[in-house]
Design a protein around this motif. Structure first.
Motif, PDB file in Angstrom:
ATOM      1  N   VAL A   1       1.249   2.166 -11.671  1.00 55.87           N
ATOM      2  CA  VAL A   1       1.998   1.560 -10.568  1.00 55.87           C
ATOM      3  C   VAL A   1       2.710   0.303 -11.040  1.00 55.87           C
TER       4      VAL A   1
ATOM      5  N   ASN B   1       6.711  -0.324 -11.037  1.00 55.39           N
ATOM      6  CA  ASN B   1       7.206  -1.466 -10.271  1.00 55.39           C
ATOM      7  C   ASN B   1       8.122  -2.354 -11.118  1.00 55.39           C
TER       8      ASN B   1
ATOM      9  N   THR C   1      11.356  -0.502 -11.238  1.00 57.24           N
ATOM     10  CA  THR C   1      12.012  -0.480  -9.920  1.00 57.24           C
ATOM     11  C   THR C   1      12.688  -1.816  -9.630  1.00 57.24           C
TER      12      THR C   1
ATOM     13  N   GLN D   1      -3.349  -1.401  -3.840  1.00 57.51           N
ATOM     14  CA  GLN D   1      -1.944  -1.579  -4.209  1.00 57.51           C
ATOM     15  C   GLN D   1      -1.040  -1.794  -2.994  1.00 57.51           C
ATOM     16  N   LEU D   2      -1.609  -1.710  -1.776  1.00 61.72           N
ATOM     17  CA  LEU D   2      -0.789  -1.728  -0.564  1.00 61.72           C
ATOM     18  C   LEU D   2      -1.114  -2.927   0.321  1.00 61.72           C
TER      19      LEU D   2
ATOM     20  N   GLU E   1       8.105  -0.889   2.121  1.00 64.66           N
ATOM     21  CA  GLU E   1       6.680  -0.544   2.138  1.00 64.66           C
ATOM     22  C   GLU E   1       6.480   0.963   2.059  1.00 64.66           C
TER      23      GLU E   1
ATOM     24  N   GLU F   1       8.471   3.075   0.564  1.00 57.13           N
ATOM     25  CA  GLU F   1       8.723   3.451  -0.828  1.00 57.13           C
ATOM     26  C   GLU F   1       7.538   3.084  -1.708  1.00 57.13           C
ATOM     27  N   GLN F   2       6.953   1.899  -1.453  1.00 58.28           N
ATOM     28  CA  GLN F   2       5.782   1.490  -2.232  1.00 58.28           C
ATOM     29  C   GLN F   2       4.628   2.453  -2.003  1.00 58.28           C
TER      30      GLN F   2
ATOM     31  N   ASN G   1       5.324   5.638  -3.904  1.00 57.96           N
ATOM     32  CA  ASN G   1       5.181   5.429  -5.344  1.00 57.96           C
ATOM     33  C   ASN G   1       3.718   5.336  -5.749  1.00 57.96           C
ATOM     34  N   VAL G   2       2.939   4.584  -4.959  1.00 60.29           N
ATOM     35  CA  VAL G   2       1.522   4.411  -5.281  1.00 60.29           C
ATOM     36  C   VAL G   2       0.785   5.738  -5.169  1.00 60.29           C
TER      37      VAL G   2
END
Length: 483
Positions: free
Chosen positions: A21, A25, A28, A429-430, A461, A463-464, A467-468
């Protein structure tokens, strides 16, 4: 240690640490910055899309990588250099599609790229040959061996006539095609005429292929011994590859013989640590070959080697493996002695992972011996110091859960422990207030995920989260398969 100087170097360094991740990141953020500076569709934007694609590709996120390569290809070239870069992006797209099993799409893109390379470079330029190789790989995978042979031969002839070092890669590919066709002809014609660095590159190209046959490896090692000598690293690596091949196909006698050749070479060269690692491999191979007593004697010899070297972490590694082998041989008393010594030695060193692995091995031994309080003490001490995603840490956590439940074994709990680690990986991660619920289970050898959000996420968020989740799936799917 060299500090990474570019975002993509930083991302690959993070990948090497298993931080998927964080790696994506980094790229990104770089993509966002480059888009603001140069605009979407610019050559700079395309370059970062390609870099992000390569990071995702190496993180086993093929679908996302393919989309990044498509984006890179979509950017219109503005000059000679950006046109050349676009040819690379197109080749990457084709190779990623092949890796994803989308062979029809892959062939379309690779042939398109080859046509564009011919128009850009001309058929005699090595830049054209670079497009031939991935096409030949695809044709080999599809089983179209005559076409694969024709394309591979053209790549070899092109690069040979240009005295280009990449001829080594093309020759390795040609050998695979000739072998797949069952032809009795020699696989490495012309190797004796190559400069030593190119021979070394050829060896690495062959041993790095998956799959690779025993015939290819055997002919390679024979050629390397003749050309470079028995103690050249390329030759030793060839024997190591033969040992791995023997393990994969169940040829334990061939595996033992190959490792013995590696060990003899390292001993002739006085390379003590490499010799120690080879002796550990030999002990495991002997055990797998049904030669348990020979394996135990090799462990004893390996420990003498480790004592001469004097590094606690190496002594711990040998003792741990030796203890596990004694346990499998039905000798619990000396097994416990070795495993206890392994933890003692590891504590003397600075390698926390090695100490954790030694602790897990001893803890599991004690648990299986129904000595649950002792097992709990050891596991609770060693696990916090380990990377929670390390395979031994996952095994240790599954067994600790069983210990806390009063059970003598947690071997069947590993899928549940892996699922719990998956959940923990995602949650950390969130944003803390985003998830209302995240259920992760393992069913039929794969992850089943159920997510409930506490609130409507912002676009960034969302997208995060995606991705995670994709990074977690890619990473933990590998761990689940290996377990």
């Amino acid at each position: 240690m060299t500090t990474p100087s570019t975002p993509v170097e930083t991302a690959f360094a993070l990948l090497g640490e298993g931080r998927l991740v964080d790696a994506q990141n980094v790229m990104t953020r770089e993509l966002e910055a480059v888009t603001q500076r140069h605009g979407a569709g610019s050559p700079e934007w395309a370059s970062v899309q390609c870099d992000l694609g390569n990071v995702l590709l190496n993180g086993d996120q093929l679908d996302r990588a393919i989309e990044c390569f498509r984006q890179a290809v979509s950017a219109a070239p503005r000059d000679h250099e950006s046109h050349k870069d676009q040819l690379t992006y197109l080749m990457n797209l084709g190779m990623a599609l092949r890796m994803a099993g989308r062979l029809d799409e892959a062939e379309t893109e690779l042939r398109r790229g080859l046509q564009e390379r011919q128009a850009f470079y001309g058929r005699e330029h090595p830049g054209y040959a670079f497009g031939l190789q991935p096409l030949a790989e695809l044709l080999l995978e599809r089983g179209d061996l005559p076409a694969a042979r024709q394309v591979a031969e053209e790549a070899v002839q092109n690069l040979w006539s240009n005295s280009h070092a990449h001829v080594a890669d093309a020759m390795a590919l040609r050998a695979a095609v000739v072998d797949a066709a069952g032809s009795p002809e020699p696989l490495f014609l012309g190797l004796d005429q190559l400069p030593d660095p190119v021979v070394d590159r050829l060896a690495r190209a062959v041993t790095g292929r998956r799959p690779v046959s025993g015939r290819v490896l055997t002919e390679l090692v024979t050629a390397l011994e003749t050309r470079l000598g028995a103690d050249h690293q390329a030759t030793v690596n060839g024997w190591s590859a033969l040992a791995n091949h023997g393990r994969d196909i169940g040829d334990q006698a061939g595996r033992v013989e190959a490792i013995e050749r590696v060990l003899a070479s390292y001993d002739r060269q006085g390379r003590a640590e490499e010799g120690l690692m080879a002796s550990l491999g030999l002990a495991m191979a002997q055990d797998d070959a049904g030669e348990a007593e020979a394996g135990l004697l090799t462990y004893e010899s390996a420990y003498e080697r480790a004592e001469r070297i004097g590094r606690p972490e190496l002594q711990s590694q040998v003792l741990r493996n030796w203890g596990l082998a004694l346990k499998e041989a039905g000798r619990p008393v000396p097994a416990e002695q070795r495993l206890t010594e392994a933890l003692t030695q590891a504590r003397r060193g600075a390698d926390h992972e090695m100490a954790g692995r030694a602790g897990v091995a001893l803890g599991l031994f004690l648990q299986h011996e129904n000595r649950l309080p002792e097992a709990r003490t050891i596991l609770e001490e060693c696990l916090p110091a380990m990377d929670p995603l390390h395979p031994d840490a996952l095994i240790g956590r599954s067994h600790l859960g069983a210990v806390l439940d009063g059970r003598t074994c947690g071997c069947g709990d590993l899928p549940a422990t892996t699922a719990a680690a998956f959940r923990e990986f995602v949650v950390h991660q969130l944003p803390a207030d985003l998830l209302a619920r995240l259920d992760v289970t393992v069913e039929d050898g794969d992850f089943k995920i159920d997510v409930e959000l506490r609130r409507e996420p912002a676009q960034a968020e969302l997208e995060q989260l995606n991705n995670v989740m994709e990074a977690a799936y890619a990473e933990f799917r590998r761990r689940l398969v290996r377990s």
